[in-house]
Design an enzyme around this catalytic site. Sequence first.
Site, short mmCIF file in Angstrom:
data_model
loop_
_atom_site.label_atom_id
_atom_site.label_comp_id
_atom_site.label_asym_id
_atom_site.label_seq_id
_atom_site.Cartn_x
_atom_site.Cartn_y
_atom_site.Cartn_z
N LYS A 152 0.59 -1.00 0.26
CA LYS A 152 0.20 -0.01 -0.23
C LYS A 152 1.12 1.21 0.33
O LYS A 152 2.27 1.27 0.57
CB LYS A 152 -1.38 0.26 1.18
N SER A 197 -10.16 1.09 2.75
CA SER A 197 -8.94 2.06 1.45
C SER A 197 -7.53 1.08 1.04
O SER A 197 -7.37 1.86 0.34
CB SER A 197 -8.33 3.67 2.56
N SER A 206 -9.94 -0.94 6.95
CA SER A 206 -9.40 -0.89 5.31
C SER A 206 -9.03 -1.89 5.20
O SER A 206 -8.15 -2.24 4.24
CB SER A 206 -8.72 0.06 5.50
N1 GLN Z 1 -13.18 3.78 6.30
C1 GLN Z 1 -12.98 4.05 7.33
C2 GLN Z 1 -12.67 5.35 7.15
O1 GLN Z 1 -13.05 6.17 6.30
C3 GLN Z 1 -11.69 3.39 7.65
C4 GLN Z 1 -10.51 3.65 7.43
C5 GLN Z 1 -9.16 3.11 7.42
O2 GLN Z 1 -9.57 1.86 7.91
N2 GLN Z 1 -8.36 3.90 7.19
O3 GLN Z 1 -11.47 5.67 7.84
#
Ligand code: GLN
Length: 484
Positions: free
Chosen positions: A80, A155, A179
Amino acid sequence: MKSLHNLTIRKFHEGLLKKDFSALEITQKFFEYIKIKDIEIDTYLALAEKTALQEAEKTDIAIAKGENIEDLAGVPLAIKDNILIKGLQATAASKILKNYVASYDAGVIKRLKNQHAVFLGKTNMDEFAMGSSTENSAFKKTKNPHDITRVPGGSSGGSAAAVAAHMAIASLGSDTGGSIREPASFCGVVGLKPTYGAVSRAGIIALSSSLDQVGPFGKTVEDAAILFKAIAGYDPMDATSVEKNYAHNDALLSPKLENIKQLTIGLPEEYFVPGTSKEVTAAIEESIKKLKSLGLRFKTISLPHTKYALSCYYIIMTAEASSNLARFDGVRYSRNEKADDATGLRDLYLKQRGAGFGAEAKRRSILGTFVLSSGYYDAYYEKAQRVRALIKNDFDEAFKSVDVILSPVAPTQAFTIGEKVSDPLAMYLSDIFTIPVNLAGLPAISIPTTSNLSSLPVGFQLIGKKWREEDLLGIGQFYEKLEL
Ligand code: GLN
């Protein structure tokens, strides 16, 4: 030559030792395939062909010399783009970091380099890991390999899609509120979010420092276990990292059925409520049936403060995110041309941050600054911290009578591209079942179900006690064998 489609870490390692293929050959094949397939999927933000091929060759030389090689030697991985690899870009999919090249390796990368893993490239993500669909990337929209009109989740959507589309054997993502698990569920791969403190956060571009954890994606639970074992462990560069000696825990990779059968699984009543799609509900029921056939017992439990988790998360996470984003002032890390005519420091900040951050990063900076501001701190931030303690306490209570908790990962399967972009609240709801886990600092895994109600994948979530990844990986490895 084996098809890339069947390769797991395990099979790759065995193939190398049997000299069915070389690491170099497989790495070259991956790049050939990525160059065709990724036109459609848009997974990678950058490829690292030269260094990857050099590293793969080192493994081949070691084998030719008869040296012992590690499980991950020569294994082509996708990383990532918020995880630093020295000499490669690390943009976190943000324009404000578009020229940033990492000057050091993240703790997890150091560990993987020690095992001679191969890094194919950096994957797309929501900007600064803010999102659930990878649509918040400043650079491109990754497609779900099972249906390219749909999102891969987020994400860490690029890392999940890379594995699902056979553009890497396994990958790393980060999970602050879901995410890793949500994209794993949407893409039909395994994704593990480790216990907070199990894996080093050094060299990770932080979203929310009290919630972030790095974890693996794999095609199998076994692969996720191999990768987790390799990245876990104490790192003096991360003050929150803890030594738990995962490296010597055989149960992670060789679980015993007689031990797994002793585990009781809790089903939280607050997680099985209307609102979850019928495809997801049916898939979860099917998995429960299969786990029962392994001899596992189930029990209904309650996590009464679940309804506050999302609000609590969006206060704590935004507070921490706004502080973490403060360092991106457009002077350090990277500059962009837009501010060349700035008339002073304040003007430079405004121009750099104004042009560099996307809408979601701005939204969260503003919200986070607000909840921390004088006069509102007690009403929001401090109250959220107290609610966080209640949520953690719910899990502590539940774990007095069960060993593991099972739930859906997300209320729906992968949604269509564009469906939720204009409605941030609908997007935030994708994480309703994953966020409480981060607030409590627990480990959790998403494992693909095999329901045939729909052609889109669905994952089920197992949540474990702190430091008990072995329970999740153990159950998962036996569940996976049932499917063979
Ligand atoms: N979707 C969640 C957010 O927008 C989690 C994101 C994540 O785990 N980085 O914060």
